[in-house]
Design a protein around this motif. Sequence first.
Motif, mmCIF file in Angstrom:
data_model
loop_
_atom_site.group_PDB
_atom_site.id
_atom_site.type_symbol
_atom_site.label_atom_id
_atom_site.label_comp_id
_atom_site.label_asym_id
_atom_site.label_seq_id
_atom_site.Cartn_x
_atom_site.Cartn_y
_atom_site.Cartn_z
ATOM 1 N N THR A 131 17.425 88.837 39.310
ATOM 2 C CA THR A 131 17.495 90.442 39.883
ATOM 3 C C THR A 131 17.389 90.908 39.356
ATOM 4 O O THR A 131 17.643 91.700 38.156
ATOM 5 N N ILE A 190 27.798 84.018 45.774
ATOM 6 C CA ILE A 190 27.254 82.924 47.358
ATOM 7 C C ILE A 190 27.214 81.940 46.836
ATOM 8 O O ILE A 190 27.417 81.053 47.451
ATOM 9 N N ILE A 191 26.152 82.190 45.181
ATOM 10 C CA ILE A 191 25.620 80.786 45.396
ATOM 11 C C ILE A 191 26.781 80.014 44.484
ATOM 12 O O ILE A 191 26.775 78.357 45.002
ATOM 13 N N ASP A 232 23.569 93.411 42.889
ATOM 14 C CA ASP A 232 23.392 92.053 43.804
ATOM 15 C C ASP A 232 22.892 91.277 42.652
ATOM 16 O O ASP A 232 23.656 90.189 43.583
ATOM 17 N N ARG A 252 26.571 89.880 43.638
ATOM 18 C CA ARG A 252 27.088 89.243 45.190
ATOM 19 C C ARG A 252 26.599 88.202 44.788
ATOM 20 O O ARG A 252 27.042 87.024 45.618
ATOM 21 N N TYR A 253 25.012 87.365 44.684
ATOM 22 C CA TYR A 253 24.181 86.451 45.064
ATOM 23 C C TYR A 253 24.760 85.442 44.775
ATOM 24 O O TYR A 253 24.786 84.577 44.248
ATOM 25 N N TRP A 254 25.701 85.746 43.437
ATOM 26 C CA TRP A 254 25.568 84.810 42.084
ATOM 27 C C TRP A 254 27.019 83.821 42.707
ATOM 28 O O TRP A 254 27.057 82.647 42.532
#
Length: 159
Positions: free
Chosen positions: A89, A101-102, A94, A97-99
Amino acid sequence: MDIELPRDEPIRFNRLRQKVYFYEFRFDRIHIFSRKKWGVRPVAYDWQDLIAEACSVYAPMGNGGVVEKVLIAVRKPGTDEIIDRLFFTHNIEDGKRYWEIIRLFMQQGPDALPTFDRPPRDWDNDFELTPIRRLAPRVQWPEAIDRESRTGPTAGEPT
């Protein structure tokens, strides 16, 4: 002129196999007209070999200042040697946050994920995209990787 990686580089996370599949876009800034050094290369890596890296670089181009991004680094199994880096990203916040969630999904499953206010975007049927993006080629995973990335291991099959 600013040059960035293409937006459509899908990643598939298979929790049952503990693998991550990347539709990686390759490019070479020196050989800009080479057909061998540019293009798409689907790759798969074990989840345990991946780490997220945040980096910032000063880029005196059109946007100027500091460019921040998050990459997924692939370690050689059993060592800390980095064998590949894949774009994740453009924004460090961001990326964090994405990491997270993953990581929740890969470690605990879909029940551990938070509920989202809006459904995920369908890039193939999104009419807000520009006409040029709608004309771009669709993602086509090789048959073997497509099947493997969507299914879990069968009895007796190594993960």
